[in-house]
Write a protein that holds these residues in place. Structure first.
Motif, PDB file in Angstrom:
ATOM      1  N   TYR A  19       0.835  -1.200   0.000  1.00 12.91           N
ATOM      2  CA  TYR A  19       0.000   0.000   0.000  1.00 12.91           C
ATOM      3  C   TYR A  19       0.866   1.244   0.000  1.00 12.91           C
ATOM      4  CZ  TYR A  19      -4.044  -2.851   1.161  1.00 12.91           C
ATOM      5  OH  TYR A  19      -5.047  -3.781   1.128  1.00 12.91           O
ATOM      6  N   GLN A  20       0.343   2.304  -0.632  1.00 14.43           N
ATOM      7  CA  GLN A  20       1.000   3.613  -0.579  1.00 14.43           C
ATOM      8  C   GLN A  20      -0.034   4.665  -0.209  1.00 14.43           C
ATOM      9  OE1 GLN A  20       2.754   4.614  -4.314  1.00 14.43           O
ATOM     10  NE2 GLN A  20       4.514   3.251  -4.015  1.00 14.43           N
ATOM     11  N   VAL A  21       0.446   5.787   0.324  1.00 17.10           N
ATOM     12  CA  VAL A  21      -0.466   6.897   0.603  1.00 17.10           C
ATOM     13  C   VAL A  21      -1.013   7.402  -0.740  1.00 17.10           C
ATOM     14  CG1 VAL A  21      -0.630   9.256   1.472  1.00 17.10           C
ATOM     15  CG2 VAL A  21       0.719   7.564   2.709  1.00 17.10           C
ATOM     16  N   ALA A  29      -2.419  15.440   1.891  1.00 22.70           N
ATOM     17  CA  ALA A  29      -2.345  16.705   2.625  1.00 22.70           C
ATOM     18  C   ALA A  29      -1.993  16.472   4.094  1.00 22.70           C
ATOM     19  CB  ALA A  29      -3.672  17.454   2.515  1.00 22.70           C
ATOM     20  N   LEU A  30      -2.528  15.396   4.663  1.00 25.43           N
ATOM     21  CA  LEU A  30      -2.341  15.171   6.101  1.00 25.43           C
ATOM     22  C   LEU A  30      -1.078  14.384   6.438  1.00 25.43           C
ATOM     23  CD1 LEU A  30      -5.943  14.313   7.337  1.00 25.43           C
ATOM     24  CD2 LEU A  30      -4.740  16.463   7.347  1.00 25.43           C
ATOM     25  N   TYR A  31      -0.582  13.638   5.457  1.00 22.54           N
ATOM     26  CA  TYR A  31       0.496  12.692   5.765  1.00 22.54           C
ATOM     27  C   TYR A  31       1.727  13.350   6.397  1.00 22.54           C
ATOM     28  CZ  TYR A  31       3.373   8.484   5.340  1.00 22.54           C
ATOM     29  OH  TYR A  31       4.169   7.407   5.599  1.00 22.54           O
ATOM     30  N   PRO A  32       2.190  14.522   5.866  1.00 18.98           N
ATOM     31  CA  PRO A  32       3.378  15.121   6.491  1.00 18.98           C
ATOM     32  C   PRO A  32       3.162  15.390   7.984  1.00 18.98           C
ATOM     33  CG  PRO A  32       2.835  16.257   4.442  1.00 18.98           C
ATOM     34  CD  PRO A  32       1.725  15.291   4.706  1.00 18.98           C
ATOM     35  N   ALA A  33       1.983  15.900   8.329  1.00 16.69           N
ATOM     36  CA  ALA A  33       1.703  16.215   9.734  1.00 16.69           C
ATOM     37  C   ALA A  33       1.604  14.930  10.562  1.00 16.69           C
ATOM     38  CB  ALA A  33       0.408  17.014   9.854  1.00 16.69           C
ATOM     39  N   ILE A  34       0.949  13.919  10.011  1.00 15.29           N
ATOM     40  CA  ILE A  34       0.788  12.671  10.769  1.00 15.29           C
ATOM     41  C   ILE A  34       2.148  12.013  10.997  1.00 15.29           C
ATOM     42  CG2 ILE A  34      -0.258  10.382  10.817  1.00 15.29           C
ATOM     43  CD1 ILE A  34      -2.433  11.373   9.042  1.00 15.29           C
ATOM     44  N   ARG A  35       2.960  12.010   9.936  1.00 19.68           N
ATOM     45  CA  ARG A  35       4.256  11.337  10.051  1.00 19.68           C
ATOM     46  C   ARG A  35       5.115  12.019  11.113  1.00 19.68           C
ATOM     47  NH1 ARG A  35       7.222  10.010   4.568  1.00 19.68           N
ATOM     48  NH2 ARG A  35       6.962  12.245   4.461  1.00 19.68           N
ATOM     49  N   ARG A  36       4.976  13.366  11.180  1.00 17.47           N
ATOM     50  CA  ARG A  36       5.754  14.113  12.169  1.00 17.47           C
ATOM     51  C   ARG A  36       5.313  13.738  13.590  1.00 17.47           C
ATOM     52  NH1 ARG A  36       4.513  18.872  10.246  1.00 17.47           N
ATOM     53  NH2 ARG A  36       3.159  19.470  11.954  1.00 17.47           N
ATOM     54  N   LEU A  37       3.986  13.662  13.775  1.00 16.25           N
ATOM     55  CA  LEU A  37       3.459  13.426  15.126  1.00 16.25           C
ATOM     56  C   LEU A  37       3.354  11.937  15.452  1.00 16.25           C
ATOM     57  CD1 LEU A  37       0.518  15.984  14.851  1.00 16.25           C
ATOM     58  CD2 LEU A  37       2.581  16.310  16.198  1.00 16.25           C
ATOM     59  N   LEU A  55       2.032   1.929   7.563  1.00 18.39           N
ATOM     60  CA  LEU A  55       2.848   2.754   6.686  1.00 18.39           C
ATOM     61  C   LEU A  55       3.864   3.466   7.586  1.00 18.39           C
ATOM     62  CD1 LEU A  55      -0.047   4.387   4.674  1.00 18.39           C
ATOM     63  CD2 LEU A  55       1.488   2.641   3.794  1.00 18.39           C
ATOM     64  N   GLU A  56       4.821   4.163   6.980  1.00 16.99           N
ATOM     65  CA  GLU A  56       5.804   4.853   7.815  1.00 16.99           C
ATOM     66  C   GLU A  56       5.133   5.955   8.638  1.00 16.99           C
ATOM     67  OE1 GLU A  56       9.009   6.655   5.574  1.00 16.99           O
ATOM     68  OE2 GLU A  56       9.527   7.786   7.397  1.00 16.99           O
ATOM     69  N   GLY A  57       5.147   5.804   9.945  1.00 23.95           N
ATOM     70  CA  GLY A  57       4.580   6.828  10.828  1.00 23.95           C
ATOM     71  C   GLY A  57       3.062   6.837  10.895  1.00 23.95           C
ATOM     72  N   LEU A  58       2.415   5.866  10.271  1.00 27.85           N
ATOM     73  CA  LEU A  58       0.943   5.883  10.233  1.00 27.85           C
ATOM     74  C   LEU A  58       0.401   4.456  10.186  1.00 27.85           C
ATOM     75  CD1 LEU A  58      -1.874   7.193   9.625  1.00 27.85           C
ATOM     76  CD2 LEU A  58      -1.239   7.148   7.228  1.00 27.85           C
ATOM     77  N   THR A  59      -0.524   4.181  11.106  1.00 28.47           N
ATOM     78  CA  THR A  59      -1.219   2.894  11.058  1.00 28.47           C
ATOM     79  C   THR A  59      -2.664   3.147  10.633  1.00 28.47           C
ATOM     80  OG1 THR A  59       0.112   2.178  12.922  1.00 28.47           O
ATOM     81  CG2 THR A  59      -1.787   0.812  12.366  1.00 28.47           C
ATOM     82  N   VAL A  60      -3.101   2.455   9.606  1.00 30.86           N
ATOM     83  CA  VAL A  60      -4.503   2.566   9.185  1.00 30.86           C
ATOM     84  C   VAL A  60      -5.292   1.454   9.870  1.00 30.86           C
ATOM     85  CG1 VAL A  60      -6.088   2.531   7.236  1.00 30.86           C
ATOM     86  CG2 VAL A  60      -3.785   3.492   6.954  1.00 30.86           C
ATOM     87  N   HIS A  61      -6.337   1.846  10.581  1.00 33.29           N
ATOM     88  CA  HIS A  61      -7.214   0.860  11.228  1.00 33.29           C
ATOM     89  C   HIS A  61      -8.518   0.813  10.446  1.00 33.29           C
ATOM     90  CE1 HIS A  61      -4.931   0.777  15.139  1.00 33.29           C
ATOM     91  NE2 HIS A  61      -4.483   1.888  14.599  1.00 33.29           N
ATOM     92  N   ARG A  62      -8.833  -0.340   9.915  1.00 35.00           N
ATOM     93  CA  ARG A  62     -10.098  -0.473   9.188  1.00 35.00           C
ATOM     94  C   ARG A  62     -11.198  -0.880  10.159  1.00 35.00           C
ATOM     95  NH1 ARG A  62      -7.901  -3.817   3.925  1.00 35.00           N
ATOM     96  NH2 ARG A  62      -7.560  -1.993   2.613  1.00 35.00           N
ATOM     97  N   VAL A  63     -12.255  -0.094  10.165  1.00 39.60           N
ATOM     98  CA  VAL A  63     -13.400  -0.406  11.013  1.00 39.60           C
ATOM     99  C   VAL A  63     -14.250  -1.436  10.269  1.00 39.60           C
ATOM    100  CG1 VAL A  63     -15.462   0.549  12.130  1.00 39.60           C
ATOM    101  CG2 VAL A  63     -13.401   1.949  11.893  1.00 39.60           C
TER     102      VAL A  63
END
Ligand code: ADQ
Length: 438
Positions: A19-21, A29-37, A55-63
């Motif tokens: 998977y890719q963003v 738009a949000l990925y840079p901010a999410i990856r930072r935090l 993903l790097e710096g981000l976990t996607v949770h599927r409901v």
């Protein structure tokens, strides 16, 4: 401080086995901010199955959502009740109490998944009309920093009041610390709804509700400015090839998700009128309408698709070479190459929260958009040719004006437009909202 985003759509696309963003949309738009935090994204995955994507710096949770819930929450309440009301299409409004039950249940499921992912000290950012109840649900369960961004318009109270659950919707949003809209007009209407329906007090742009301050404001979204400007040189060759497919013709372009709010039928009728009144132009222009399929499970959209395909087919037969309809989701580069090839874009929604096409077009082309005065973007983009998409004759005349515009005027208008589009950068929008959220 981890950031947890709640949005209906997941922020990824499948590439090979992984998977890719996804490019170009909210996720980018949000990925840079999410990856930072560091953070999580709560979404509804394809087929309604649960699971996680790392993903790097981000976990996607599927409901996980059953087909029945999706039918009520998404195709029903979100897209047949809320979407038409928010866009002032009262005659398209449909309502069933079962849909509301599903909407509430799904909002609860999103809020629970978000709290499980976020933990102590997380900030939560809820997106759009699918999840209006989530801010209050998060707060009730202990979340302390909650923002919500509403991507569609906010209607006047008389229209909102048609919704049996209008008050619950407003109270759901008031669970946030910060409620963002694209324009100050939408924000002002929301303050009015909060005052009248939920008894909130309005003081200096903020609301006071149940002893808490809820800030409400305009945060106009933008596009990936650097990415689109960098794409320009890459697009030159493909744009030239597209022009060569239409020799001797000046190119106009329109690009939308299939939606009755986008005014595609009205645009095609105005173009037909333009060619009928100015028959000499039929051999000198071509209008490429690029429509990506959308919400095919909703009855109104199937009807619209049938009408659009009929009208488009009739135009193609009546004005051979002067009109082309492509009904497919185009690859992003291919879409941008069409923008680059065109000297006029027809961006004429009947109503739109913001609309990103005019901005994307401005950055990759040399041309000007005709822009509906009923798109949120109209409040922010000087230089465009403002049009009323309900006025067929006016729109037809504006097409003529756009084509006849002297180069010096076009350059001056583009300068003003580009300066404004560059200020509305997508990543800056995300960073600005999060900064305001604290
Ligand atoms: P949308 O209603 O989806 O978004 P918009 O903002 O215009 O509308 O974005 C559409 C995107 O789809 C653009 O990036 C465009 O380039 C792309 N697109 C259009 N036609 C396409 C085609 N044929 N193939 C592939 N891609 C295509 C909602 C609100 C808007 C608000 C945004 C962001 O309805 O008002 O601007 O969210 O908040």
């Amino acid at each position: 401080m981890p950031l947890v985003v709640l949005a209906n759509r997941e922020p990824v696309r499948r590439v090979g086995g992984g998977y890719q963003v996804a490019v170009g949309g909210l996720a980018a738009a949000l990925y840079p901010a999410i990856r930072r935090l560091g953070g999580a994204w709560i979404a509804w995955g394809p087929g309604g199955q649960g699971g996680r994507i790392e993903l790097e710096g981000l976990t996607v949770h599927r409901v996980p959502l059953s087909e029945r819930r999706v039918a009520g929450y998404y195709r029903g309440y979100a897209n047949q009740a809320l979407w038409p009301l928010m866009h002032l299409f009262l005659e398209r409004f449909r309502h069933r109490s079962g849909w509301w039950r599903d909407y509430r249940a799904v909002n609860r499921a999103f809020a629970e998944a978000a709290l499980a992912a976020g933990g102590e000290g997380a900030a939560y950012w809820v997106h759009d009309y699918h999840l209006a109840l989530a801010p209050a649900l998060l707060r009730e369960r202990g979340a302390r920093r909650v923002g919500v961004f509403w991507h569609v318009p906010w209607p006047p109270l008389e229209v909102l009041a048609v919704l049996p659950e209008a008050e619950a919707l407003v109270r759901g949003l008031l669970g946030a610390d910060l409620v963002g809209f694209h324009t100050e007009d939408y924000a002002e209407r929301f303050r009015e709804a909060a005052r009248r329906l939920a008894g909130a007090e309005v003081r200096g742009g903020a609301l006071f509700h149940r002893g808490r301050r809820v800030r409400v404001g305009a945060f106009p979204i933008g596009v990936d400015v650097a990415g689109l400007e960098a794409a320009r040189t890459r697009l030159v060759e493909r744009a030239r090839a597209i022009r060569a497919e239409h020799p001797g013709r000046r190119i106009l372009v329109g690009a939308d998700r299939l939606d009755y709010t986008k005014g595609i039928l009205e645009r095609l009728r105005a173009y037909r009128r333009f060619l009928t009144r100015r028959p000499e132009m039929a051999g000198r222009v071509v209008f490429l309408q690029l429509t990506s399929p959308s919400r095919e499970g909703v009855p109104a959209y199937r009807g619209l698709r049938a009408r659009l395909l009929r009208l488009a087919g009739a135009l193609e037969r009546r004005f051979p070479g002067a009109f082309v309809h492509r009904y497919q989701a185009l690859d992003r580069e291919e879409l941008l190459a069409h923008f680059a090839a065109a000297e006029l874009a027809l961006v004429t929604p009947l109503r739109d929260g913001m609309n990103l096409v005019a901005m994307e077009y401005a950055l990759v082309s040399q041309g000007l958009p005709l822009l509906s005065r009923f798109a949120g973007a109209a409040a922010y983009l000087p230089g465009v040719l403002l049009v009323n998409p309900y006025d067929e004759a006016g729109l037809a005349a504006a097409i003529g004006e756009g084509l006849a515009m002297p180069p010096a005027e076009r350059r001056a208008r583009r300068q003003a437009l580009l300066a404004a589009v560059r200020r509305l950068d997508a990543a800056a929008w995300a960073a600005g909202f999060l900064e305001a959220l604290g």
